[in-house]
Write a protein that holds these residues in place. Sequence first.
Motif, PDB file in Angstrom:
ATOM      1  N   ALA A  72       0.834  -1.206   0.000  1.00  0.00           N
ATOM      2  CA  ALA A  72       0.000   0.000   0.000  1.00  0.00           C
ATOM      3  C   ALA A  72       0.865   1.253   0.000  1.00  0.00           C
ATOM      4  N   GLN A  73       1.908   1.244   0.797  1.00  0.00           N
ATOM      5  CA  GLN A  73       2.825   2.383   0.839  1.00  0.00           C
ATOM      6  C   GLN A  73       3.445   2.623  -0.545  1.00  0.00           C
ATOM      7  N   ASN A  74       3.902   1.559  -1.188  1.00  0.00           N
ATOM      8  CA  ASN A  74       4.513   1.682  -2.513  1.00  0.00           C
ATOM      9  C   ASN A  74       3.508   2.149  -3.564  1.00  0.00           C
ATOM     10  N   CYS A  75       2.288   1.667  -3.459  1.00  0.00           N
ATOM     11  CA  CYS A  75       1.233   2.063  -4.398  1.00  0.00           C
ATOM     12  C   CYS A  75       0.970   3.566  -4.283  1.00  0.00           C
ATOM     13  N   PHE A  76       0.890   4.063  -3.053  1.00  0.00           N
ATOM     14  CA  PHE A  76       0.679   5.493  -2.848  1.00  0.00           C
ATOM     15  C   PHE A  76       1.872   6.314  -3.333  1.00  0.00           C
ATOM     16  N   GLU A  77       3.073   5.865  -3.011  1.00  0.00           N
ATOM     17  CA  GLU A  77       4.274   6.614  -3.410  1.00  0.00           C
ATOM     18  C   GLU A  77       4.383   6.708  -4.928  1.00  0.00           C
ATOM     19  N   ALA A  78       3.993   5.644  -5.638  1.00  0.00           N
ATOM     20  CA  ALA A  78       4.013   5.682  -7.101  1.00  0.00           C
ATOM     21  C   ALA A  78       3.013   6.713  -7.625  1.00  0.00           C
ATOM     22  N   ALA A  79       1.844   6.798  -6.991  1.00  0.00           N
ATOM     23  CA  ALA A  79       0.852   7.801  -7.397  1.00  0.00           C
ATOM     24  C   ALA A  79       1.371   9.207  -7.138  1.00  0.00           C
ATOM     25  N   ARG A  80       1.973   9.395  -5.970  1.00  0.00           N
ATOM     26  CA  ARG A  80       2.485  10.728  -5.630  1.00  0.00           C
ATOM     27  C   ARG A  80       3.586  11.147  -6.596  1.00  0.00           C
ATOM     28  N   ALA A  81       4.449  10.224  -6.987  1.00  0.00           N
ATOM     29  CA  ALA A  81       5.530  10.540  -7.923  1.00  0.00           C
ATOM     30  C   ALA A  81       4.988  10.980  -9.282  1.00  0.00           C
ATOM     31  N   GLU A  82       3.817  10.456  -9.653  1.00  0.00           N
ATOM     32  CA  GLU A  82       3.192  10.816 -10.926  1.00  0.00           C
ATOM     33  C   GLU A  82       2.239  11.994 -10.795  1.00  0.00           C
ATOM     34  N   GLY A  83       2.087  12.515  -9.571  1.00  0.00           N
ATOM     35  CA  GLY A  83       1.157  13.619  -9.347  1.00  0.00           C
ATOM     36  C   GLY A  83      -0.300  13.204  -9.403  1.00  0.00           C
ATOM     37  N   GLU A  84      -0.566  11.928  -9.138  1.00  0.00           N
ATOM     38  CA  GLU A  84      -1.935  11.397  -9.186  1.00  0.00           C
ATOM     39  C   GLU A  84      -2.506  11.269  -7.782  1.00  0.00           C
ATOM     40  N   ALA A  85      -3.834  11.379  -7.679  1.00  0.00           N
ATOM     41  CA  ALA A  85      -4.503  11.256  -6.385  1.00  0.00           C
ATOM     42  C   ALA A  85      -4.875   9.815  -6.063  1.00  0.00           C
TER      43      ALA A  85
END
Length: 194
Positions: free
Chosen positions: A91-104
């Motif tokens: 879950a942490q990695n999934c969120f971090e990948a979204a944040r890196a792409e500027g996605e919510a």
Amino acid sequence: MTTTDGTSPRTEGPFRLLPGRTDDEWLLLDAESADPTYVPREALPDDAVVGNCIDADISWDGEDPVVESATIETTTTVEFVRTEAVIFEAAQNCFEAARAEGEAMNSRVTYNTDNEANGVLYTFAEQAGSRDLFEEFRDGLKPLEPLIARAAQPEEVDPPFSVFVIDPEEPFVVVYIVLDPDGLLDETVRDTYL
């Protein structure tokens, strides 16, 4: 309230069963339109639990809904939990990948040690201001139905599922759809967060 032919209007399911506004009621969320209907707890089968898909016929007597019939269609369950426990790495990695792409929002399929799909994971960034995404999922304002429907498609699996809506001490909310409610992953998530 009556229709033009003088009969009471009717609504038919399926509905996703969610907690009501009080302990004495259920929220039936229309699986297609996401329209909410609050009904007394005693109007549904005793073994109904949060997350079940309910096939119901509802008529309207004035302002109040009357459940004419109701059966449990699938026994998917949904657990809502706020936790101080450390959130799992996927879950942490999934969120971090979204944040890196500027996605919510982001999603990914999870796999067991035999490389078989065992879950579908979604992370949603917390919104600025007064929005509480966890409460919006719980109250049906943000429906879970599209996420549950999509979970079945890529792996061609059928409900029931176990759905966990988790609000950790992180800047995101997790929706984890476990494909086998009797499997090891379900047991692990329950032991860790419930």
